[in-house]
Design an enzyme around this catalytic site. Structure first.
Site, PDB file in Angstrom:
ATOM      1  N   LYS A   1     -10.512  -3.909  -4.709  1.00  0.00           N
ATOM      2  CA  LYS A   1     -11.670  -3.054  -4.829  1.00  0.00           C
ATOM      3  C   LYS A   1     -10.927  -1.654  -5.412  1.00  0.00           C
ATOM      4  O   LYS A   1     -11.692  -0.581  -5.510  1.00  0.00           O
ATOM      5  CB  LYS A   1     -12.165  -2.429  -3.341  1.00  0.00           C
ATOM      6  CG  LYS A   1     -13.004  -3.564  -2.384  1.00  0.00           C
ATOM      7  CD  LYS A   1     -13.345  -2.922  -1.426  1.00  0.00           C
ATOM      8  CE  LYS A   1     -13.669  -3.862  -0.295  1.00  0.00           C
ATOM      9  NZ  LYS A   1     -13.796  -3.840   1.076  1.00  0.00           N
TER      10      LYS A   1
ATOM     11  N   LYS B   1      -4.484 -10.280  -6.301  1.00  0.00           N
ATOM     12  CA  LYS B   1      -5.938 -10.890  -5.748  1.00  0.00           C
ATOM     13  C   LYS B   1      -6.934  -9.669  -6.024  1.00  0.00           C
ATOM     14  O   LYS B   1      -6.714  -8.843  -6.481  1.00  0.00           O
ATOM     15  CB  LYS B   1      -5.563 -10.828  -4.165  1.00  0.00           C
ATOM     16  CG  LYS B   1      -5.267  -9.404  -3.616  1.00  0.00           C
ATOM     17  CD  LYS B   1      -5.649  -9.419  -2.001  1.00  0.00           C
ATOM     18  CE  LYS B   1      -5.402  -7.975  -1.601  1.00  0.00           C
ATOM     19  NZ  LYS B   1      -5.476  -7.567  -0.284  1.00  0.00           N
TER      20      LYS B   1
ATOM     21  N   LYS C   1       0.943  -1.195   0.027  1.00  0.00           N
ATOM     22  CA  LYS C   1      -0.046  -0.061   0.028  1.00  0.00           C
ATOM     23  C   LYS C   1       0.800   1.314  -0.013  1.00  0.00           C
ATOM     24  O   LYS C   1       0.506   2.489  -0.778  1.00  0.00           O
ATOM     25  CB  LYS C   1      -0.947   0.154   1.386  1.00  0.00           C
ATOM     26  CG  LYS C   1      -2.346  -0.815   1.214  1.00  0.00           C
ATOM     27  CD  LYS C   1      -3.168  -0.607   2.174  1.00  0.00           C
ATOM     28  CE  LYS C   1      -4.271  -1.756   2.003  1.00  0.00           C
ATOM     29  NZ  LYS C   1      -5.258  -1.708   2.878  1.00  0.00           N
TER      30      LYS C   1
HETATM   31  P1  TYM Z   1     -10.637  -5.908   3.744  1.00  0.00           P
HETATM   32  O1  TYM Z   1     -11.813  -4.964   3.989  1.00  0.00           O
HETATM   33  O2  TYM Z   1      -9.535  -5.844   2.781  1.00  0.00           O
HETATM   34  O3  TYM Z   1     -11.287  -7.440   3.602  1.00  0.00           O
HETATM   35  C1  TYM Z   1     -12.340  -8.110   4.163  1.00  0.00           C
HETATM   36  C2  TYM Z   1     -12.262  -9.542   4.034  1.00  0.00           C
HETATM   37  O4  TYM Z   1     -12.135 -10.193   2.660  1.00  0.00           O
HETATM   38  C3  TYM Z   1     -10.950 -10.896   2.534  1.00  0.00           C
HETATM   39  N1  TYM Z   1     -10.625 -10.633   1.207  1.00  0.00           N
HETATM   40  C4  TYM Z   1     -10.581 -11.792   0.367  1.00  0.00           C
HETATM   41  N2  TYM Z   1     -10.673 -13.122   0.352  1.00  0.00           N
HETATM   42  C5  TYM Z   1     -10.276 -13.928  -0.689  1.00  0.00           C
HETATM   43  N3  TYM Z   1      -9.987 -13.199  -1.828  1.00  0.00           N
HETATM   44  C6  TYM Z   1      -9.559 -12.007  -1.996  1.00  0.00           C
HETATM   45  N4  TYM Z   1      -9.400 -11.543  -3.024  1.00  0.00           N
HETATM   46  C7  TYM Z   1      -9.779 -11.078  -0.826  1.00  0.00           C
HETATM   47  N5  TYM Z   1      -9.838  -9.707  -0.737  1.00  0.00           N
HETATM   48  C8  TYM Z   1     -10.254  -9.700   0.528  1.00  0.00           C
HETATM   49  C9  TYM Z   1     -10.052 -10.472   3.445  1.00  0.00           C
HETATM   50  O5  TYM Z   1      -9.046 -11.364   3.790  1.00  0.00           O
HETATM   51  C10 TYM Z   1     -10.850  -9.904   4.764  1.00  0.00           C
HETATM   52  O6  TYM Z   1     -10.908 -11.017   5.665  1.00  0.00           O
HETATM   53  N6  TYM Z   1      -7.377  -5.344   7.520  1.00  0.00           N
HETATM   54  C11 TYM Z   1      -8.869  -6.129   7.137  1.00  0.00           C
HETATM   55  C12 TYM Z   1      -9.987  -5.406   7.989  1.00  0.00           C
HETATM   56  C13 TYM Z   1      -9.732  -5.660   9.363  1.00  0.00           C
HETATM   57  C14 TYM Z   1      -9.734  -6.823  10.280  1.00  0.00           C
HETATM   58  C15 TYM Z   1      -9.736  -6.526  11.594  1.00  0.00           C
HETATM   59  C16 TYM Z   1     -10.096  -8.202  10.076  1.00  0.00           C
HETATM   60  C17 TYM Z   1      -9.542  -4.771  10.287  1.00  0.00           C
HETATM   61  N7  TYM Z   1      -9.786  -5.288  11.649  1.00  0.00           N
HETATM   62  C18 TYM Z   1      -9.792  -7.690  12.552  1.00  0.00           C
HETATM   63  C19 TYM Z   1     -10.389  -9.173  11.077  1.00  0.00           C
HETATM   64  C20 TYM Z   1     -10.123  -8.967  12.161  1.00  0.00           C
HETATM   65  C21 TYM Z   1      -8.895  -5.574   5.766  1.00  0.00           C
HETATM   66  O7  TYM Z   1      -8.538  -4.557   5.114  1.00  0.00           O
HETATM   67  O8  TYM Z   1      -9.892  -6.453   5.368  1.00  0.00           O
END
Ligand code: TYM
Length: 327
Positions: A200, A197, A116
């Site tokens: 968004k 991957k 990032k």
């Molecule tokens: P975020 O918002 O990017 O994504 C949310 C969830 O979706 C999963 N994910 C995917 N899984 C499979 N293939 C993909 N291409 C893909 N893109 C996203 C992510 O693994 C995630 O589970 N840092 C985290 C948010 C967060 C969080 C937390 C998660 C903040 N605090 C505490 C768990 C526990 C994030 O940016 O996810």
């Protein structure tokens, strides 16, 4: 809610537009099924989203959209706790205490930060300390399991290290969580660029299936999905990332193994068409439920979640304040 006999599950998603198929298959879908076996707490992490520059007003709307998505996919605000991170101030407070036991070098090794920080003009300090806030989200609820996609593995390992270090300094205060990463669907790839991957980001429009896409859009995106030239349908993510991604999508949608699905196809065309059809039938009922949700109802559901979350968060935060001698 707060059934002590069930393991506590916690996870979060950033409010940055509607949920895409990667979020859904890698994480959110499992949050729904885990409602039967765990005490689930699901959080829309708006503070995390602010770690990169946003327009004023953008986050509030995106948070509401994310809440609608989660309710439409089947998160039941009565059975689970669904809430917005910034409404519970203890997240920021605990994040500070965890930063105090997190090494600079540990944060510097995070691959998500490296990725990032390369793609953003302005790299905030918050983007760097982001994983400490994520660790705070998790341990603030005495979490046992964290259902996430594969890209969160490193953050979860760091969370465990931070929690263990905190406990070794201050006593057995924090529950040390485990991740729950699904065997299939944990890493859905971009349809146009299948070594990345699915995400968004704005430049990935044709590579990303959103839960709000129409059937025609989904069919078009799948038809144009990048494959390869050898013409063989085989599950081999390393050498055939595009075809393997299509097989994974179809397999996860139908509950089969990608290798089994591969046996049924000899050509890419029918595989793409069937994958599109399977995704459409997965998404259409979600869209129907989403269309019935109005803003007022969703706000009330989030308020209910906030009240439930606060009960747990204040108790754990009191314990932390006692432990660090700030009570
Ligand atoms: P975020 O918002 O990017 O994504 C949310 C969830 O979706 C999963 N994910 C995917 N899984 C499979 N293939 C993909 N291409 C893909 N893109 C996203 C992510 O693994 C995630 O589970 N840092 C985290 C948010 C967060 C969080 C937390 C998660 C903040 N605090 C505490 C768990 C526990 C994030 O940016 O996810």
């Amino acid at each position: 809610m707060n059934d002590p006999l069930r393991p506590r599950a916690f996870s979060g998603i950033q409010p940055t537009g509607t949920i895409h198929l990667g979020n859904y298959l890698g994480a959110c879908r499992n949050w729904v099924t885990m409602q039967d076996t765990t005490d689930g707490i699901y959080c829309i992490v708006d503070l995390h989203a602010l770690s990169v520059p946003r327009e004023p007003g953008e986050i509030r709307q995106a948070t509401l959209e994310a809440a609608k998505d989660l309710i439409a996919i089947g998160i039941d605000p009565e059975r689970s706790t669904l809430f917005v991170q910034s409404r519970i101030r203890e997240h920021s407070e605990l994040a500070w205490h965890l930063q105090c036991v997190t090494a600079f070098g540990e944060l510097r090794r995070m691959t998500q930060f490296k990725d990032k920080s390369e793609s953003n003009d302005f790299v905030s300090a918050a983007l760097f300390t982001y994983p400490a806030l994520q660790a705070a989200d998790i341990v603030l609820y005495d979490t046992d399991v964290v259902p996430v996609g594969d890209d969160q593995r490193q953050h979860l390992e760091l969370t465990r290290d931070i929690a263990n270090r905190f406990n070794s300094r201050f006593g057995e205060v924090l529950v040390v969580p485990e991740h729950r990463i699904p065997a299939a669907g944990a890493r859905i790839m971009d349809l146009q660029n299948p070594t990345n991957k699915m995400s968004k980001s704005a430049d990935a429009v044709n590579g990303t299936v959103m839960l709000t896409d129409t059937a025609a859009e989904i069919t078009k995106k799948l038809k144009r999905a990048v494959t390869d030239n050898d013409g063989e349908v085989r599950f081999d993510p390393e050498n055939k990332p595009g075809v393997s991604n299509l097989l994974t999508l179809l397999a996860v949608a139908t509950g089969e193994a990608p290798e089994t699905v591969a046996e049924r196809y000899e050509q890419y065309g029918p595989l793409k068409a069937d994958a599109a059809e399977a995704i459409i039938s997965l998404i259409e009922p979600i869209q129907a439920r989403r269309a019935e949700l109005d803003d007022g109802t969703v706000d009330a559901m989030l308020k209910m979640g906030e009240d439930k979350a606060r009960e747990v968060a204040t108790t754990v935060m009191d314990r932390v304040r006692q432990a660090v001698d700030l009570h």
